[in-house]
Design an enzyme around this catalytic site. Structure first.
Site, PDB file in Angstrom:
ATOM      1  N   GLY A 126      48.189  37.435  36.178  1.00  0.00           N
ATOM      2  CA  GLY A 126      47.555  38.262  35.152  1.00  0.00           C
ATOM      3  C   GLY A 126      46.325  38.999  35.654  1.00  0.00           C
ATOM      4  O   GLY A 126      46.122  40.176  35.348  1.00  0.00           O
ATOM      5  N   LEU A 151      55.779  37.606  31.868  1.00  0.00           N
ATOM      6  CA  LEU A 151      55.735  38.990  31.366  1.00  0.00           C
ATOM      7  C   LEU A 151      54.727  39.186  30.247  1.00  0.00           C
ATOM      8  O   LEU A 151      54.290  40.301  29.973  1.00  0.00           O
ATOM      9  CB  LEU A 151      57.135  39.425  30.878  1.00  0.00           C
ATOM     10  CG  LEU A 151      58.260  39.350  31.916  1.00  0.00           C
ATOM     11  CD1 LEU A 151      59.525  39.982  31.361  1.00  0.00           C
ATOM     12  CD2 LEU A 151      57.878  40.011  33.223  1.00  0.00           C
ATOM     13  N   ASP A 207      44.855  30.916  40.734  1.00  0.00           N
ATOM     14  CA  ASP A 207      44.526  30.009  39.637  1.00  0.00           C
ATOM     15  C   ASP A 207      44.229  28.602  40.167  1.00  0.00           C
ATOM     16  O   ASP A 207      44.423  27.640  39.471  1.00  0.00           O
ATOM     17  CB  ASP A 207      45.677  29.965  38.620  1.00  0.00           C
ATOM     18  CG  ASP A 207      46.990  29.527  39.267  1.00  0.00           C
ATOM     19  OD1 ASP A 207      46.981  29.200  40.469  1.00  0.00           O
ATOM     20  OD2 ASP A 207      48.020  29.518  38.567  1.00  0.00           O
ATOM     21  N   CYS A 231      46.633  28.545  33.768  1.00  0.00           N
ATOM     22  CA  CYS A 231      47.180  29.180  32.557  1.00  0.00           C
ATOM     23  C   CYS A 231      48.536  28.589  32.183  1.00  0.00           C
ATOM     24  O   CYS A 231      48.875  28.488  31.006  1.00  0.00           O
ATOM     25  CB  CYS A 231      47.320  30.685  32.778  1.00  0.00           C
ATOM     26  SG  CYS A 231      45.746  31.523  32.925  1.00  0.00           S
ATOM     27  N   CYS A 248      35.766  31.140  72.405  1.00  0.00           N
ATOM     28  CA  CYS A 248      35.534  31.761  71.096  1.00  0.00           C
ATOM     29  C   CYS A 248      34.050  32.117  71.040  1.00  0.00           C
ATOM     30  O   CYS A 248      33.382  32.130  72.072  1.00  0.00           O
ATOM     31  CB  CYS A 248      35.967  30.844  69.954  1.00  0.00           C
ATOM     32  SG  CYS A 248      35.067  29.292  69.867  1.00  0.00           S
TER      33      CYS A 248
END
Ligand SMILES: [Zn+2]
Length: 372
Positions: A45, A75, A134, A188, A326
């Protein structure tokens, strides 16, 4: 879309006129958006709302990441998708829809969930990261890798009738300063949500993202929205002295490693031991495991095998002495801990303690490495 012709200045002017004419935004703001590389993690969403406005606004390069397929129950809130797209991957469908909205935006869809190697690669090459997921595991991963690469990112979440958004310039403070240690909360799917809520919060997130790309004034703020009384609350965020990441107590690769082989003993050599090591192992190779961007900016020669690619590259190599390099030595130390002891038994694999940072002064060592 690689084959799209480059838009003319006139076309850009016409397309984005309504935002270019805004005082404080102007052509400079549009150019900043056009040059930006944004990573959107999660196309639920929040991601659906964010991705549409960033695409419409003309963000130049957008990477969409989601390993989930579209389900009927999505949806109600994930408005980039429709009934015909059920069963297809979210990132792929989102790319198709967004490209119809703005064909001039370079959009890449990746059908995967974020893991450590992917986070390193994608976050290192992004200007701004948007967390539209989420779960806190992914948020902490984004935060910790973004902090390492000094990247800005925007967090958003929705629960029930409430939502919040926060922007982080990770040089100033981070998500762990705000939430040091959160175990997972219901998402959700588990707690329920009105479809419009992630739309509202995702739009706030898109607004923050656009302002961060054009100027950093909105950084390190938390905005809370209540869908019950429609109130907005803005809170400034400060660095916490207890923060594991900001205080330097931990690096991301220590916090997000799950496959560390405790029995393998990392082997370090100092800058002054390089000469001896090369004399003992004249066929030694230098492998710089930093990101390609870091390597291009400054290197000590050798070959660049980014950390995320190293294990698969190493598995295909004949046994050969290796010096790993590194920036600070920490990534090499962590990597050596992951390699099975048997794979490094015949030919020594060592790393330079202190990394490239340790080579600032002993130019002789740098010269030796360049020769490898
Ligand atoms: Zn912090």
């Amino acid at each position: 879309m690689a084959n799209q012709p480059l838009p003319s200045d006139k076309h850009i002017q016409r397309r984005y006129l309504r935002q270019i004419q805004l005082p404080g935004f102007g052509e400079a703001g549009q150019q900043s958006l056009g040059e930006a590389r944004v990573l959107i993690v999660g196309l639920g969403g929040l991601g659906c709302a964010v991705a549409q406005y960033l695409t419409a606004a003309g963000v130049g390069n957008i990477t969409l990441l989601d390993g989930d397929d579209i389900a009927l129950s999505n949806l109600q809130r994930q408005i980039l998708f429709d009934e015909a797209s059920i069963g297809a991957n979210k990132a792929d469908v989102a790319k198709q829809k967004l490209q119809q909205l703005n064909s001039q935006v370079q959009i890449t869809a990746i059908d995967r969930h974020l893991d450590l190697p992917l986070a390193e690669t994608l976050i290192a090459s992004a200007d701004l990261i948007l967390d539209c997921t989420d779960n806190f595991t992914t948020r902490y991963l984004i935060n910790d890798v973004a902090h390492f690469y000094k990247k800005n990112w925007v967090y958003a979440s929705v629960l029930g009738f409430a939502g919040q958004v926060a922007s982080f310039n990770t040089r100033l403070s981070c998500f762990r300063c705000l939430y040091p240690n959160v175990s997972e909360v219901p998402n959700c799917n588990q707690a329920g949500v009105l479809g419009v809520l992630p739309g509202i919060v995702g739009n706030l997130q898109a607004l923050m993202a656009i302002q961060m790309l054009c100027c950093e004034q909105t950084c390190n703020q938390l905005v809370r929205f209540s869908g019950n009384d429609y109130s907005l609350q803005t809170i400034g965020l400060a660095k916490s002295r207890q923060c594991l990441i900001c205080s330097g107590q931990q690096e991301y690769f220590q916090l997000h490693s799950h496959r560390c082989d405790e029995s393998a003993q990392p082997r370090a050599i100092t800058a002054s031991q390089i000469k001896t090591f090369i004399e003992q192992h004249p066929n030694a190779k230098l492998a710089d495991i930093r990101s390609p961007a870091e390597y291009q900016e400054h290197n000590a020669g050798g070959i660049n095998i980014p950390l995320s690619d190293f294990e698969s590259w190493f598995a295909g190599q004949v046994s050969q002495p290796l010096i790993l390099l590194c920036q600070t030595g920490k990534r090499c130390q962590w990597l050596l801990g992951r390699l099975p002891a048997s794979s490094t038994a015949r030919s020594p694999v060592v790393y330079l303690e202190g990394g490239l940072d340790a080579l600032t002064h002993p130019t002789h060592s740098l010269h030796l490495l360049k020769a490898l």
